[in-house]
Design a protein around this motif. Structure first.
Motif, short mmCIF file in Angstrom:
data_model
loop_
_atom_site.label_atom_id
_atom_site.label_comp_id
_atom_site.label_asym_id
_atom_site.label_seq_id
_atom_site.Cartn_x
_atom_site.Cartn_y
_atom_site.Cartn_z
N TYR A 108 0.82 -1.21 0.00
CA TYR A 108 0.00 0.00 0.00
C TYR A 108 0.86 1.26 0.00
O TYR A 108 0.52 2.26 -0.64
N GLU A 109 2.00 1.24 0.69
CA GLU A 109 2.92 2.39 0.66
C GLU A 109 3.44 2.62 -0.75
O GLU A 109 3.53 3.78 -1.20
N LEU A 110 3.78 1.57 -1.45
CA LEU A 110 4.27 1.69 -2.82
C LEU A 110 3.18 2.21 -3.76
O LEU A 110 3.46 2.99 -4.67
N ILE A 111 1.95 1.81 -3.51
CA ILE A 111 0.83 2.32 -4.30
C ILE A 111 0.68 3.82 -4.05
O ILE A 111 0.57 4.61 -5.00
N GLN A 112 0.70 4.23 -2.77
CA GLN A 112 0.55 5.65 -2.41
C GLN A 112 1.69 6.47 -2.99
O GLN A 112 1.49 7.62 -3.38
N ALA A 113 2.89 5.92 -3.06
CA ALA A 113 4.06 6.63 -3.59
C ALA A 113 4.06 6.68 -5.12
O ALA A 113 4.91 7.34 -5.72
N GLY A 114 3.12 5.99 -5.73
CA GLY A 114 3.03 5.98 -7.19
C GLY A 114 4.00 5.01 -7.86
O GLY A 114 4.22 5.08 -9.06
N GLU A 115 4.58 4.11 -7.07
CA GLU A 115 5.54 3.16 -7.62
C GLU A 115 4.88 1.91 -8.18
O GLU A 115 5.52 1.13 -8.88
N LEU A 116 3.62 1.69 -7.85
CA LEU A 116 2.84 0.60 -8.42
C LEU A 116 1.58 1.18 -9.06
O LEU A 116 0.89 1.99 -8.45
N ASP A 117 1.32 0.76 -10.28
CA ASP A 117 0.12 1.21 -10.99
C ASP A 117 -1.04 0.31 -10.63
O ASP A 117 -0.90 -0.92 -10.63
N THR A 118 -2.17 0.92 -10.32
CA THR A 118 -3.35 0.16 -9.93
C THR A 118 -4.55 0.52 -10.77
O THR A 118 -4.58 1.56 -11.43
N VAL A 119 -5.53 -0.35 -10.71
CA VAL A 119 -6.81 -0.16 -11.37
C VAL A 119 -7.87 -0.53 -10.35
O VAL A 119 -7.75 -1.54 -9.66
N LYS A 120 -8.90 0.29 -10.21
CA LYS A 120 -10.03 -0.03 -9.34
C LYS A 120 -11.14 -0.65 -10.18
O LYS A 120 -11.54 -0.09 -11.18
#
Length: 62
Positions: free
Chosen positions: A32-44
């Motif tokens: 979740y930290e990596l997602i918040q930092a923009g280091e992992l791309d996500t899709v909802k």
């Protein structure tokens, strides 16, 4: 490689958080930290947060 053998090696487009935790060995909170930092791309999709598999692979190649 035969077509049938290739079917076994198809990479997913996205993975769930729990799967990302299992395959990387990182904690859920670190993901979740990596997602918040923009280091992992996500899709909802609905309520599900899916991580783009290529993004996850790129992270582990660095």
């Amino acid at each position: 490689m035969s077509e049938r053998a290739q079917d076994k090696f198809i990479e997913p487009l996205t993975v769930r958080i729990a799967t990302a935790v299992r395959i990387t060995g990182l904690s859920r909170s670190r993901i979740y930290e990596l997602i918040q930092a923009g280091e992992l791309d996500t899709v909802k999709v609905g309520h599900a947060t899916l991580i783009q598999y290529q993004s996850l692979k790129s992270l582990t190649r660095n």
